[in-house]
Every structure is written in C-alpha cells, then in structure tokens.
Design a protein around this motif. Sequence first.
Motif, mmCIF file in Angstrom:
data_model
loop_
_atom_site.group_PDB
_atom_site.id
_atom_site.type_symbol
_atom_site.label_atom_id
_atom_site.label_comp_id
_atom_site.label_asym_id
_atom_site.label_seq_id
_atom_site.Cartn_x
_atom_site.Cartn_y
_atom_site.Cartn_z
ATOM 1 N N LYS A 1 -27.927 40.227 18.320
ATOM 2 C CA LYS A 1 -29.251 40.512 17.775
ATOM 3 C C LYS A 1 -29.161 41.145 16.387
ATOM 4 N N LYS A 2 -29.987 40.646 15.498
ATOM 5 C CA LYS A 2 -30.002 41.154 14.125
ATOM 6 C C LYS A 2 -30.443 42.609 14.073
ATOM 7 N N VAL A 3 -31.417 42.969 14.910
ATOM 8 C CA VAL A 3 -31.953 44.322 14.875
ATOM 9 C C VAL A 3 -30.925 45.357 15.329
ATOM 10 N N LEU A 4 -29.958 44.945 16.148
ATOM 11 C CA LEU A 4 -28.921 45.870 16.615
ATOM 12 C C LEU A 4 -27.713 45.865 15.680
ATOM 13 N N ASN A 5 -27.311 44.683 15.241
ATOM 14 C CA ASN A 5 -26.249 44.555 14.244
ATOM 15 C C ASN A 5 -24.982 45.324 14.641
ATOM 16 N N ARG A 6 -24.508 45.032 15.853
ATOM 17 C CA ARG A 6 -23.277 45.702 16.302
ATOM 18 C C ARG A 6 -22.613 44.919 17.422
ATOM 19 N N LEU A 7 -21.296 45.102 17.523
ATOM 20 C CA LEU A 7 -20.529 44.574 18.652
ATOM 21 C C LEU A 7 -20.152 45.757 19.517
ATOM 22 N N ASN A 8 -20.586 45.711 20.757
ATOM 23 C CA ASN A 8 -20.362 46.830 21.668
ATOM 24 C C ASN A 8 -19.043 46.654 22.419
ATOM 25 N N MET A 9 -18.230 47.724 22.455
ATOM 26 C CA MET A 9 -16.944 47.700 23.157
ATOM 27 C C MET A 9 -16.840 48.945 24.039
ATOM 28 N N LEU B 1 -9.453 32.421 11.490
ATOM 29 C CA LEU B 1 -8.297 33.083 10.874
ATOM 30 C C LEU B 1 -8.520 33.317 9.378
ATOM 31 N N GLU B 2 -9.758 33.634 9.046
ATOM 32 C CA GLU B 2 -10.133 33.985 7.684
ATOM 33 C C GLU B 2 -10.654 35.420 7.666
ATOM 34 N N MET B 3 -10.126 36.235 6.773
ATOM 35 C CA MET B 3 -10.565 37.622 6.677
ATOM 36 C C MET B 3 -11.975 37.664 6.092
ATOM 37 N N TYR B 4 -12.866 38.320 6.811
ATOM 38 C CA TYR B 4 -14.248 38.408 6.338
ATOM 39 C C TYR B 4 -14.308 39.240 5.064
ATOM 40 N N GLU B 5 -15.123 38.774 4.100
ATOM 41 C CA GLU B 5 -15.110 39.392 2.780
ATOM 42 C C GLU B 5 -15.677 40.804 2.742
ATOM 43 N N ASN B 6 -16.582 41.141 3.661
ATOM 44 C CA ASN B 6 -17.216 42.463 3.654
ATOM 45 C C ASN B 6 -16.651 43.358 4.765
ATOM 46 N N PRO B 7 -16.373 44.593 4.464
ATOM 47 C CA PRO B 7 -15.840 45.502 5.496
ATOM 48 C C PRO B 7 -16.912 45.885 6.511
ATOM 49 N N MET B 8 -16.462 46.337 7.662
ATOM 50 C CA MET B 8 -17.358 46.845 8.697
ATOM 51 C C MET B 8 -17.021 48.301 8.965
ATOM 52 N N LYS B 9 -17.834 48.924 9.810
ATOM 53 C CA LYS B 9 -17.621 50.318 10.186
ATOM 54 C C LYS B 9 -17.361 50.399 11.693
ATOM 55 N N LEU B 10 -16.321 51.122 12.050
ATOM 56 C CA LEU B 10 -16.031 51.400 13.453
ATOM 57 C C LEU B 10 -16.574 52.783 13.770
ATOM 58 N N THR C 1 -20.063 47.997 13.418
ATOM 59 C CA THR C 1 -21.389 47.917 12.816
ATOM 60 C C THR C 1 -21.253 47.556 11.334
ATOM 61 N N THR C 2 -22.403 47.469 10.660
ATOM 62 C CA THR C 2 -22.459 47.181 9.227
ATOM 63 C C THR C 2 -21.801 45.820 8.936
ATOM 64 N N ASN C 3 -22.609 44.833 8.753
ATOM 65 C CA ASN C 3 -22.169 43.456 8.455
ATOM 66 C C ASN C 3 -21.708 42.678 9.695
ATOM 67 N N TRP C 4 -21.803 43.273 10.884
ATOM 68 C CA TRP C 4 -21.417 42.519 12.072
ATOM 69 C C TRP C 4 -22.323 41.306 12.271
ATOM 70 N N TYR C 5 -23.621 41.477 12.098
ATOM 71 C CA TYR C 5 -24.544 40.362 12.315
ATOM 72 C C TYR C 5 -24.239 39.205 11.369
ATOM 73 N N ARG C 6 -23.977 39.510 10.103
ATOM 74 C CA ARG C 6 -23.654 38.466 9.130
ATOM 75 C C ARG C 6 -22.335 37.781 9.482
ATOM 76 N N PHE C 7 -21.370 38.577 9.913
ATOM 77 C CA PHE C 7 -20.077 38.020 10.322
ATOM 78 C C PHE C 7 -20.247 37.071 11.499
ATOM 79 N N ARG C 8 -20.986 37.502 12.483
ATOM 80 C CA ARG C 8 -21.181 36.669 13.669
ATOM 81 C C ARG C 8 -21.996 35.424 13.338
ATOM 82 N N SER C 9 -23.018 35.528 12.470
ATOM 83 C CA SER C 9 -23.817 34.376 12.067
ATOM 84 C C SER C 9 -22.963 33.349 11.329
ATOM 85 N N LYS C 10 -22.050 33.820 10.522
ATOM 86 C CA LYS C 10 -21.161 32.915 9.789
ATOM 87 C C LYS C 10 -20.258 32.150 10.739
ATOM 88 N N ASN C 11 -19.932 32.753 11.871
ATOM 89 C CA ASN C 11 -19.035 32.129 12.856
ATOM 90 C C ASN C 11 -19.783 31.766 14.148
#
Length: 211
Positions: free
Chosen positions: A94-102, A137-146, A160-170
């Motif tokens: 979800k875009k509004v959450l923008n995070r991968l939960n672990m 196997l491509e390094m995403y151009e924008n960093p994320m925050k753990l 978080t931070t750019n997770w949604y964009r990363f996931r949308s790209k893939n």
Amino acid sequence: MLKYFRDKELGIERNTYEAPRPLKILSTNKRKLPTSAGEDCGKKKKRTVPKQVVRTPAVINDVTERLKEFVVNGMKGTELTLVIQKILYKSDTKKVLNRLNMPVIQLEANTFLTDDEKRVLDKSEGEIEVRVLGPTLEMYENPMKLRKWRMLRTENYVLTTNWYRFRSKNKLLLKRNSKIQVWSFRGRDKRLCFAVACVEEPEVEDYDSDS
C-alpha cells in the motif's frame, strides 16, 4: 386405682412424658470455596494460549542461488544472511503505508545487526540508511530507512522511505501474496545492505491497486 399405684411404684408419670424430637437432617451439599483469588465459584477461567508462528522451511531454488552468487562474487559482499521469508501481504504494497514489515518473531536470523546498529534502532526515532538490491539483481538507486517499531505484543523491523517506489518498479516480480526472502549483507564499505527476492509465485493472484 390399682393401675395408679402400680405406675407410681414404677416411677412413671404420664403427664411428664415427652416424645423424642425428630432428627435434623443436615445437607450434604457443601459450597465449594474458590481455590484461588479472583476465581468465581463453579466457573473455571480459560487459559489464554499465545499463538505460535509456524515457520516453513526456507526455500532454496535457482533464484536464491543466483542471488548468493551475485552478492558474494559479483558485488564482493560479505556476511550474507537470510533475515526473513514471508508472504508479501496487501499491507506491504500500500502506498499510504510505504513499508515492508518484518516481524521479529518471524525472523530466520537476528544477528544481522552490529551492536552499534542495535543501539541506534533501540532509540525512539532511530533509523539506519540502507541500500536494497532488487529481484532483478539491480541495486535500487534510492536508499531506504531501516527502523524498529514496537507494537503491543511484538517488535517489527520495517523498510521505509522509497519502499513503495521500489516495489512498484518490481511489481511484476514482487506480486501480492508471493513468497519473498529478504537477505542482509555488507557492501565493500561494510555498510548494511538488503536484497529482496521472490522465491515462490502466489497461488492466487490478488488485484494489485495502488490504494
């Protein structure tokens, strides 16, 4: 008259005779006292059993072997560790959450952080900047925050931070309900990095909206 004297000799006084009292029948139904404080009589409290997380064996296939080969030999990465295997849920997309939960309780290993990194994340607003390798196997151009989020009954690491964009790209590889793996490793500068790979396609595809 003779009967009167005979009774008197025997010491019998008719007017002093008392009939035996009926026996009092005692109830055998005794009230059961509570066995512990706060326990109601006749009622037993149900014991709450915490839910156990069923962890399936980690998938090993061509995807995981290519990832390990690329990180170790191609990127010269070190300390490659499987952090978690999980289903990519709707909330992870979800875009509004923008995070991968672990969730910590689902981690395959909890040794991927240094002591200094743990101290940073234990702070209320603590976060670590990380780079993420995608499923191609491509390094995403924008960093994320753990970050580390403390919930009521558990703790979760989140990207978080750019997770949604990363996931949308893939999106074609990181589909909803697919089984993914998240690996950690150290780059040449010893900074923490992650790699995300899809190891199993979803059994039932879910409509993927951006809401």
